[in-house]
Design an enzyme around this catalytic site. Structure first.
Site, short mmCIF file in Angstrom:
data_model
loop_
_atom_site.label_atom_id
_atom_site.label_comp_id
_atom_site.label_asym_id
_atom_site.label_seq_id
_atom_site.Cartn_x
_atom_site.Cartn_y
_atom_site.Cartn_z
N ARG A 181 0.84 -1.21 0.00
CA ARG A 181 0.00 0.00 0.00
C ARG A 181 0.86 1.25 0.00
O ARG A 181 0.56 2.24 -0.67
CB ARG A 181 -0.93 0.00 1.23
CG ARG A 181 -2.09 -0.97 1.10
CD ARG A 181 -2.78 -1.15 2.43
NE ARG A 181 -3.36 0.08 2.92
CZ ARG A 181 -3.61 0.35 4.22
NH1 ARG A 181 -3.36 -0.56 5.13
NH2 ARG A 181 -4.13 1.49 4.57
N LYS A 194 -4.83 -6.45 13.53
CA LYS A 194 -3.73 -6.57 14.50
C LYS A 194 -4.26 -6.63 15.92
O LYS A 194 -3.76 -7.38 16.77
CB LYS A 194 -2.77 -5.39 14.34
CG LYS A 194 -1.89 -5.53 13.10
CD LYS A 194 -1.00 -4.34 12.88
CE LYS A 194 -1.75 -3.16 12.36
NZ LYS A 194 -1.01 -2.16 11.65
N SER A 227 -6.66 -3.09 8.53
CA SER A 227 -5.26 -3.17 8.95
C SER A 227 -5.17 -3.01 10.48
O SER A 227 -4.52 -3.82 11.17
CB SER A 227 -4.47 -2.06 8.23
OG SER A 227 -3.24 -1.84 8.84
N1 URA Z 1 -2.35 2.29 11.04
C1 URA Z 1 -2.34 0.99 10.66
O1 URA Z 1 -1.98 0.10 11.44
N2 URA Z 1 -2.74 0.68 9.41
C2 URA Z 1 -3.16 1.61 8.52
O2 URA Z 1 -3.53 1.26 7.42
C3 URA Z 1 -3.17 2.96 8.92
C4 URA Z 1 -2.76 3.28 10.21
#
Ligand code: URA
Length: 439
Positions: free
Chosen positions: A168, A187, A183
């Site tokens: 990206r 996590k 994203s």
């Molecule tokens: N923080 C992230 O972990 N991913 C993103 O795409 C943007 C900010």
């Protein structure tokens, strides 16, 4: 199933099924699909967007692309926080010990800074000896023993996100709501959180420049969390001007320690008390910490009693850091040059542009252009005014902390873009704009 058919379907604006999304993400994570197909897929998502159910499927596919951390032997309900990234945002350094001091365990993984946004790991590494590269066993052992641990994001968690983010970054597909939301949430979900407080920044120094965009991102992430069985509260907070005064790694650690001592800037203290309060309420699950006023009083007590600072010190020592730097922050790395930047006119401050301030700190060496670049922990700026502050000509607006005269001049040029003045009084900016919750 073929990757090219999935790309074509998304390109034509059709909704992908969960199976198609999982096929694509699993294949890409294993290395069976090449980067050019993933890049085409990302651009199709960027241009056509995703429905709520596609975004949830993408998030879960990314979360399950590697190990899933299970913290259930440490706590029956793990709380976590995440900031979408801001200037002077040292919230984690204050909030983690505050929450831990209330008896709620916190086991957090954080990231490094890139470009103008700082990273919690870089800030903490300005403390001599502090280790962020903990093994999974060490991470768990410290969480169990001390109720507080902070480490780098394990490569084993959500590896699909790491691979996709790198693409990206070089294909102009970072600023896409479903891609940012999946994203971040993949996590958090992989890191074992049951309850998540999202600090969604809005303004000049944030990913989301407008309140509408920030609300939309917050809403998508809350929905993803709900569909994935997690409790999520998203707080939309101001990032038009820096949070607190300090921007730069060691300077921010010193400010966090001051705040834990009850002495830091008022906006940072209020921000941290609010985020920590939401974490407590999630952890209490309607049984404990239900009264917002009581939760706040309990948090304030952790500051006044010294318990929150003791919890921070415990974390630093347990991870090999030099606790003498916490006891006396003048032992943190110090810049050789300190220079004030003064107001050219009197009036009221109408703008403190967070992005221009971040650029100044970056010029001094506080940030990195690309992954792996070195940073200088000692340098940065302290901003002494907020929007609405009255100033006289010649008053210090900023103190620059530099190690090099040439870099100092570049930082001063950035600061020339940062401030606007008004002859009339200007209202202070709010700290928060909205709270969006899944409950
Ligand atoms: N923080 C992230 O972990 N991913 C993103 O795409 C943007 C900010």
């Amino acid at each position: 199933m073929r990757a090219v058919d999935i790309i074509e379907k998304k390109r034509d604006g059709l909704e992908l099924s969960g199976d198609e999304i999982r096929y694509f993400i699993d294949g890409f994570t294993r290395g069976d699909l090449p980067d050019y197909q993933a890049a085409a897929f990302l651009m199709a998502v960027f241009l056509c967007g995703m429905t709520r159910s596609e975004t949830v499927d993408l998030t879960l596919a990314m979360a399950h692309s590697g190990e899933m951390l299970d913290l259930s032997d440490i706590t029956d309900y793990a709380v976590d926080k995440h900031s979408s990234g801001g200037v002077g945002d040292k919230t984690t350094l204050v909030v983690l010990p505050l929450v831990a001091a209330c008896g709620v365990p916190v086991a957090k993984m954080s990231g490094r800074g890139l470009g103008f946004s700082g990273g919690t790991l870089d800030k903490l590494e300005s403390i001599r000896g502090f280790r962020v590269d903990l093994s999974a066993d060490e991470f768990r052992a410290l969480a169990r023993k001390n109720g507080i641990v902070l480490a780098g994001q394990s490569m084993a968690l959500a590896p699909a996100d790491g691979k996709l983010y790198a693409l990206r970054d070089v294909t102009a597909t970072v600023p896409s709501l479903p891609l940012i939301a999946s994203s971040i949430m993949s996590k958090k979900i992989a890191a074992g959180a049951n309850g998540i407080v999202l600090d969604v920044k809005m303004g000049r120094g944030a990913f989301m420049a407008t309140l509408d965009d920030a609300r939309e991102l917050a809403k998508i992430m809350v929905e993803i969390g709900a569909d994935a069985g997690r409790d999520v509260v998203a707080i939309i907070s101001d990032m038009n001007q820096p949070l607190g005064e300090a921007v730069g790694n060691a300077l921010e650690v010193a400010e966090a320690v001051e705040t834990l001592r009850g002495e830091g800037p008022v906006d940072l203290r209020e921000h941290c008390l609010a985020i920590a309060g939401h974490m407590l309420r999630l952890a209490g699950r309607g049984q404990r910490f239900t009264d917002a006023g009581e939760a706040r009083a309990l948090l304030e007590q952790q500051i006044s009693s010294g318990a929150a600072l003791a919890s921070f010190r415990l974390m630093i020592e347990a991870q090999g850091g030099d606790a003498a730097m916490v006891d006396d922050t003048s032992k943190l790395p110090q810049a050789s040059i300190q220079q004030p930047y003064t107001a050219a006119q009197s009036g009221y401050i109408a703008q403190v542009d967070a992005l221009a301030i971040a650029r100044a700190a970056f010029e001094l060496g506080a940030g990195r252009e690309k992954k792996g670049d070195p940073i200088d922990p000692a340098v940065g700026v302290k901003v002494h005014v907020k929007v609405g502050s009255p100033v006289g000509a010649g008053d210090a607006l900023v103190t620059l902390y530099a190690s090099d005269e040439r870099k100092l001049q570049a930082a001063v040029s950035s600061l020339d873009q940062a401030f606007a003045f008004s002859a009339e009084p200007v209202e202070a900016l709010p700290l928060f704009y909205d709270v969006i919750s899944s409950r």
